[in-house]
Design a protein around this motif. Structure first.
Motif, mmCIF file in Angstrom:
data_model
loop_
_atom_site.group_PDB
_atom_site.id
_atom_site.type_symbol
_atom_site.label_atom_id
_atom_site.label_comp_id
_atom_site.label_asym_id
_atom_site.label_seq_id
_atom_site.Cartn_x
_atom_site.Cartn_y
_atom_site.Cartn_z
ATOM 1 N N ILE A 174 -3.993 11.364 -7.170
ATOM 2 C CA ILE A 174 -4.422 10.565 -8.315
ATOM 3 C C ILE A 174 -5.697 9.838 -7.927
ATOM 4 O O ILE A 174 -5.775 9.214 -6.865
ATOM 5 C CB ILE A 174 -3.350 9.535 -8.726
ATOM 6 C CG1 ILE A 174 -2.051 10.237 -9.148
ATOM 7 C CG2 ILE A 174 -3.847 8.655 -9.859
ATOM 8 C CD1 ILE A 174 -0.955 9.271 -9.565
ATOM 9 N N GLY A 175 -6.710 9.909 -8.780
ATOM 10 C CA GLY A 175 -7.954 9.209 -8.503
ATOM 11 C C GLY A 175 -7.782 7.705 -8.640
ATOM 12 O O GLY A 175 -7.058 7.221 -9.508
ATOM 13 N N LEU A 176 -8.461 6.949 -7.787
ATOM 14 C CA LEU A 176 -8.347 5.490 -7.820
ATOM 15 C C LEU A 176 -8.902 4.908 -9.114
ATOM 16 O O LEU A 176 -8.509 3.815 -9.530
ATOM 17 C CB LEU A 176 -9.097 4.886 -6.625
ATOM 18 C CG LEU A 176 -8.464 5.129 -5.245
ATOM 19 C CD1 LEU A 176 -9.391 4.604 -4.152
ATOM 20 C CD2 LEU A 176 -7.115 4.448 -5.143
ATOM 21 N N ASP A 177 -9.817 5.639 -9.770
ATOM 22 C CA ASP A 177 -10.431 5.129 -10.995
ATOM 23 C C ASP A 177 -9.778 5.706 -12.247
ATOM 24 O O ASP A 177 -10.321 5.604 -13.347
ATOM 25 C CB ASP A 177 -11.927 5.458 -11.018
ATOM 26 C CG ASP A 177 -12.189 6.958 -10.888
ATOM 27 O OD1 ASP A 177 -11.240 7.698 -10.563
ATOM 28 O OD2 ASP A 177 -13.344 7.377 -11.096
ATOM 29 N N THR B 177 4.502 10.751 -8.025
ATOM 30 C CA THR B 177 4.644 9.629 -7.094
ATOM 31 C C THR B 177 3.758 9.914 -5.880
ATOM 32 O O THR B 177 4.234 10.364 -4.842
ATOM 33 C CB THR B 177 6.110 9.457 -6.679
ATOM 34 O OG1 THR B 177 6.622 10.721 -6.199
ATOM 35 C CG2 THR B 177 6.954 9.031 -7.869
ATOM 36 N N ALA B 178 2.477 9.649 -6.049
ATOM 37 C CA ALA B 178 1.458 10.101 -5.088
ATOM 38 C C ALA B 178 1.222 9.106 -3.962
ATOM 39 O O ALA B 178 0.118 9.059 -3.400
ATOM 40 C CB ALA B 178 0.154 10.373 -5.840
ATOM 41 N N TYR B 179 2.230 8.310 -3.600
ATOM 42 C CA TYR B 179 2.050 7.284 -2.563
ATOM 43 C C TYR B 179 1.584 7.892 -1.238
ATOM 44 O O TYR B 179 0.794 7.293 -0.499
ATOM 45 C CB TYR B 179 3.357 6.537 -2.307
ATOM 46 C CG TYR B 179 4.137 6.145 -3.546
ATOM 47 C CD1 TYR B 179 3.482 5.617 -4.661
ATOM 48 C CD2 TYR B 179 5.514 6.286 -3.602
ATOM 49 C CE1 TYR B 179 4.194 5.253 -5.793
ATOM 50 C CE2 TYR B 179 6.234 5.914 -4.733
ATOM 51 C CZ TYR B 179 5.575 5.402 -5.822
ATOM 52 O OH TYR B 179 6.277 5.055 -6.940
ATOM 53 N N THR C 15 0.845 -1.189 0.000
ATOM 54 C CA THR C 15 0.000 0.000 0.000
ATOM 55 C C THR C 15 0.886 1.246 0.000
ATOM 56 O O THR C 15 2.121 1.155 -0.012
ATOM 57 C CB THR C 15 -0.914 0.019 1.233
ATOM 58 O OG1 THR C 15 -0.090 0.040 2.413
ATOM 59 C CG2 THR C 15 -1.817 -1.203 1.273
ATOM 60 N N GLY C 16 0.240 2.409 0.044
ATOM 61 C CA GLY C 16 0.991 3.650 0.012
ATOM 62 C C GLY C 16 1.988 3.772 1.144
ATOM 63 O O GLY C 16 3.098 4.294 0.950
ATOM 64 N N ILE C 17 1.643 3.301 2.334
ATOM 65 C CA ILE C 17 2.564 3.446 3.461
ATOM 66 C C ILE C 17 3.805 2.576 3.267
ATOM 67 O O ILE C 17 4.916 2.963 3.648
ATOM 68 C CB ILE C 17 1.864 3.109 4.809
ATOM 69 C CG1 ILE C 17 2.813 3.389 5.968
ATOM 70 C CG2 ILE C 17 1.380 1.677 4.854
ATOM 71 C CD1 ILE C 17 3.383 4.786 5.988
ATOM 72 N N VAL C 18 3.649 1.405 2.679
ATOM 73 C CA VAL C 18 4.807 0.562 2.384
ATOM 74 C C VAL C 18 5.707 1.249 1.351
ATOM 75 O O VAL C 18 6.938 1.274 1.486
ATOM 76 C CB VAL C 18 4.368 -0.823 1.878
ATOM 77 C CG1 VAL C 18 5.581 -1.670 1.513
ATOM 78 C CG2 VAL C 18 3.517 -1.530 2.922
ATOM 79 N N ALA C 19 5.074 1.822 0.316
ATOM 80 C CA ALA C 19 5.844 2.517 -0.719
ATOM 81 C C ALA C 19 6.610 3.696 -0.136
ATOM 82 O O ALA C 19 7.749 3.970 -0.544
ATOM 83 C CB ALA C 19 4.917 2.979 -1.838
ATOM 84 N N CYS C 20 6.016 4.404 0.813
ATOM 85 C CA CYS C 20 6.681 5.561 1.417
ATOM 86 C C CYS C 20 7.759 5.139 2.412
ATOM 87 O O CYS C 20 8.928 5.521 2.279
ATOM 88 C CB CYS C 20 5.646 6.439 2.129
ATOM 89 S SG CYS C 20 4.548 7.344 1.031
ATOM 90 N N GLN D 226 -2.359 8.499 -0.230
ATOM 91 C CA GLN D 226 -3.295 7.402 0.068
ATOM 92 C C GLN D 226 -2.521 6.250 0.707
ATOM 93 O O GLN D 226 -2.211 5.251 0.071
ATOM 94 C CB GLN D 226 -4.001 6.958 -1.218
ATOM 95 C CG GLN D 226 -4.908 8.062 -1.779
ATOM 96 C CD GLN D 226 -5.184 7.903 -3.257
ATOM 97 O OE1 GLN D 226 -4.287 7.574 -4.039
ATOM 98 N NE2 GLN D 226 -6.413 8.157 -3.669
ATOM 99 N N LEU D 227 -2.212 6.409 1.973
ATOM 100 C CA LEU D 227 -1.335 5.464 2.655
ATOM 101 C C LEU D 227 -1.953 4.085 2.792
ATOM 102 O O LEU D 227 -1.230 3.087 2.874
ATOM 103 C CB LEU D 227 -0.961 6.009 4.038
ATOM 104 C CG LEU D 227 -0.144 7.309 4.055
ATOM 105 C CD1 LEU D 227 0.171 7.714 5.485
ATOM 106 C CD2 LEU D 227 1.147 7.161 3.243
ATOM 107 N N ASP D 228 -3.275 4.000 2.841
ATOM 108 C CA ASP D 228 -3.928 2.704 3.032
ATOM 109 C C ASP D 228 -4.512 2.141 1.738
ATOM 110 O O ASP D 228 -5.274 1.181 1.761
ATOM 111 C CB ASP D 228 -5.028 2.806 4.087
ATOM 112 C CG ASP D 228 -6.119 3.809 3.709
ATOM 113 O OD1 ASP D 228 -5.891 4.599 2.771
ATOM 114 O OD2 ASP D 228 -7.178 3.812 4.362
ATOM 115 N N GLN D 229 -4.144 2.734 0.602
ATOM 116 C CA GLN D 229 -4.632 2.281 -0.698
ATOM 117 C C GLN D 229 -3.451 1.789 -1.535
ATOM 118 O O GLN D 229 -2.288 2.020 -1.200
ATOM 119 C CB GLN D 229 -5.332 3.427 -1.432
ATOM 120 C CG GLN D 229 -6.545 3.980 -0.714
ATOM 121 C CD GLN D 229 -7.696 2.993 -0.673
ATOM 122 O OE1 GLN D 229 -7.834 2.144 -1.556
ATOM 123 N NE2 GLN D 229 -8.535 3.097 0.364
#
Length: 495
Positions: free
Chosen positions: A243-246, A282-284, A106-111, A287-290
């Motif tokens: 960034i939108g999820l869709d 790099t919009a991680y 998820t985003g938190i892992v990427a960050c 959205q830390l939980d997405q």
């Protein structure tokens, strides 16, 4: 043995990138990891992510970390806010303490782990300067240092050798660092991210609240070009927006960015200056939980044959990729930026953590369920039917008798196969590439046919109206012409 080595190296590179391999060993129950010239060891590091968590805390310092943790949450440094979110992520995904768990990035892992991995790659492949760590610890300087580390991470994974500049030299302007590609070409690198108030440590004093993602693009690009560079330039500009999820394959900000860069190229670039420009998002951190979302738009500033859009023949697109191979390696590394190694030695997670047995072509095994007392046989071929989660093996026993057997695959094995289709069975294959578009098909056929004699290609093209011209082509140009004809035939049949 050569086949096996090539396949294992392909798998390792897919996990770790093209930089120096992870150097590690298990010594008397302790995991030992070499990072550059420094040795680290610990008892509970079952995965490489375990080590990265330790490594980040070690480099930033426990005194600094504890001081930040003592502050109210809203006042903590962004890294310590990420640390809190990462702890919650671990609590939600690790069901049994001490056991390896599989979880979605998820985003938190990427960050959080992405930052740790970037620091590790710098220390292991180049040098981790204390000045960079000081910038990371300083909230006001954090964003700039963070994005530079992200760019360095991408370049190292793409196979570039970085050369750091003397940041204490205040007498002259210079780029962040230089990068030398596998081909030996040297580039000067600049990396800038748009500052947004309330994001990545920025405030109203040093961050903008303007919603225009292109607002600072020209200013940052112009500043990067103003710095002297003796070689080609790589300029990375991050627009730092949600960034939108869709969102579809083309980001909604891309047309505005392209228009902005086209206008600048037409009127604002100083004579004689050019650059490979990578506009990223790099919009991680939004959205830390997405799932971690990002996009990158390449642009050839005063480079007319790199990513200028428009229609062209597949052969022309392929030739351009050959000319600009280094830039396309960077784009590929960007697409894999949130994939982090889980094992220390390049082994597949299904082998390391799930007890799976990866059967390799050319190896001999004892199949206990074959015959009355089991059978010893060598695997001669292998394939997978994914929708049935089954592998089919061609085997030959010690009496020279051949047969085909089926073996089920668990979810972990199937996941590893999907990640490494061309090398999973210990021998590189050309038939496993997933083809997304005509260009993918063209590149795959170029690779498949690279050993075909020119006489065979000419024979296949007998009767071509430009046969005399084809006969005068060199081997590469002939293969390009032959492959373009093959792709055309496939597209025509499927029209």
């Amino acid at each position: 043995m050569v086949d096996r080595h090539e396949a294992e190296e392909r798998i390792r590179e897919a996990q770790q990138g093209r930089g120096r391999p992870i150097i590690s060993a298990d010594v008397n129950g302790h995991r030992v990891v070499a990072v550059g010239s420094t040795i680290y060891w610990g008892k509970g590091w079952k995965t490489f992510s375990d080590f990265l968590s330790h490594y980040l805390k070690n480099k930033l310092g426990s005194a600094w970390g504890n001081a930040e943790l003592a502050k109210p949450f809203a006042d903590r440094h962004p890294i310590l806010q990420w640390y809190h979110a990462h702890c919650l992520y671990q609590q939600a995904t690790i069901k049994v303490r001490g056991e390896v768990a599989t979880a979605v990035v998820t985003g938190i892992v990427a960050c959080y782990l992405g930052l740790a991995y970037g620091l590790y790659l710098l220390a292991h492949n180049v040098e981790l300067q204390e000045r960079l760590l000081k910038r990371l610890r300083n909230t006001g300087n954090f964003q700039g240092a963070y994005y530079e580390i992200l760019v360095a991470r991408v370049l190292i994974r793409a196979g570039f050798r970085l050369e750091l500049e003397d940041e204490t030299d205040g007498e002259s302007q210079h780029c962040e660092f230089s990068a030398v590609s596998k081909s030996g070409k040297k580039y000067w690198v600049e990396a800038k991210m748009r500052s947004i108030s309330g994001v990545l440590g920025k405030t109203g004093a040093d961050g903008s609240s303007d919603g225009d993602a292109t607002k600072t693009l020209v200013r940052h690009l112009s500043a990067a070009l103003d710095k002297p560079a003796a070689d080609a330039r790589l300029i990375f500009l991050d627009i730092n927006t949600r960034i939108g999820l869709d969102q579809g394959p083309s980001p909604d900000w891309h047309p505005a960015v392209l228009k902005c860069l086209d206008g600048y190229e037409a009127s604002g670039v100083q004579a004689g200056k050019s650059a490979y420009v990578f506009v990223s998002n790099t919009a991680y951190h939004y959205q830390l939980d997405q799932p971690p979302l990002s996009a990158v738009a390449p642009y050839g500033l005063r480079i007319p044959d790199f990513e200028k859009g428009g229609m062209m023949a597949l052969s022309e697109a392929y030739r351009r990729k050959l000319v600009h191979r280094d830039a396309y390696d960077i784009l590929e590394a960007f697409t894999n930026d949130t994939k982090f190694p889980s094992t220390f030695d390049g082994a597949l997670p299904s082998q390391e953590f799930s007890g799976g047995q990866r059967l390799v072509v050319g190896e001999t095994y004892f199949f206990e369920d074959l015959g009355e007392q089991g059978t010893t046989a060598t695997v001669t071929s292998a394939d997978v039917v994914e929708e049935r989660a089954e592998m089919f093996l061609g085997i030959m026993d010690d009496q020279g008798r051949s047969s085909i057997i089926m073996r089920p695959m668990n979810e972990a094995e199937l996941h590893d196969y999907r990640q490494h289709r061309d090398a999973y069975f210990g021998k590189l294959t050309k038939s496993k590439k997933k083809l997304e578009d005509p260009m993918d098909l063209f590149e795959w056929l170029m690779d498949v046919n690279k050993a075909m004699p020119r006489a065979n290609m000419l024979a296949h093209m007998a009767g071509h109206p430009q046969m005399s011209e084809l006969e005068r082509l060199n081997d590469l140009d002939l293969r390009i012409a032959y492959t373009e004809g093959l792709v055309g035939s496939v597209l025509q049949r499927n029209a």
